[in-house]
Design a protein around this motif. Structure first.
Motif, PDB file in Angstrom:
ATOM      1  N   VAL A 265       0.884  -1.071   0.086  1.00 45.44           N
ATOM      2  CA  VAL A 265      -0.096   0.029  -0.013  1.00 45.44           C
ATOM      3  C   VAL A 265       0.932   1.434   0.144  1.00 45.44           C
ATOM      4  O   VAL A 265       0.407   2.412  -0.255  1.00 45.44           O
ATOM      5  CB  VAL A 265      -0.876   0.052   1.031  1.00 45.44           C
ATOM      6  N   GLY A 266       2.066   0.941   0.119  1.00 46.98           N
ATOM      7  CA  GLY A 266       3.054   2.290   0.158  1.00 46.98           C
ATOM      8  C   GLY A 266       4.349   2.109  -0.478  1.00 46.98           C
ATOM      9  O   GLY A 266       4.282   1.472  -1.466  1.00 46.98           O
ATOM     10  N   GLU A 267       5.731   2.191  -0.047  1.00 45.13           N
ATOM     11  CA  GLU A 267       6.678   1.939  -0.429  1.00 45.13           C
ATOM     12  C   GLU A 267       7.427   0.672   0.185  1.00 45.13           C
ATOM     13  O   GLU A 267       8.569   0.921   0.509  1.00 45.13           O
ATOM     14  CB  GLU A 267       7.533   3.297  -0.251  1.00 45.13           C
ATOM     15  N   GLU A 268       6.825   0.030   0.419  1.00 50.04           N
ATOM     16  CA  GLU A 268       7.223  -1.374   0.973  1.00 50.04           C
ATOM     17  C   GLU A 268       8.344  -1.619   0.459  1.00 50.04           C
ATOM     18  O   GLU A 268       9.279  -2.488   0.853  1.00 50.04           O
ATOM     19  CB  GLU A 268       6.257  -2.502   1.165  1.00 50.04           C
TER      20      GLU A 268
END
Length: 85
Positions: free
Chosen positions: A79-82
């Protein structure tokens, strides 16, 4: 309390009175950290360092089981910058 610094091989050592050791909550064999500045030497109990295997061995077996909530979370999309995108 007073004690005398004495030669101990190539180092120096001082006797720590049992009462002082007890008051500090320390025991024989404990690992300590030493800090020194002009006229003052301080030592304190070192924080233990644990390996991952030691931490896992000390964990309750139930905490290592994957439940439905864990499976749902593990299957979710990023959902992000994993992944550093």
């Amino acid at each position: 309390m007073q004690t005398i610094i004495r030669k101990w091989g190539n180092s120096a050592g001082a006797i720590i009175p049992a009462a002082a050791l007890s008051k500090a909550g320390m025991n024989l064999g404990d690992t300590i950290e030493i800090d020194a500045e002009k006229g003052v030497i301080r030592f304190k109990q070192a924080e233990p360092e644990y390996s991952l295997d030691q931490l896992l061995d000390a964990s309750p077996e139930k905490s290592l089981q994957v439940d439905d909530e864990d499976r749902e979370w593990l299957q979710d999309s990023p959902v992000g910058e994993e992944f550093g995108e």
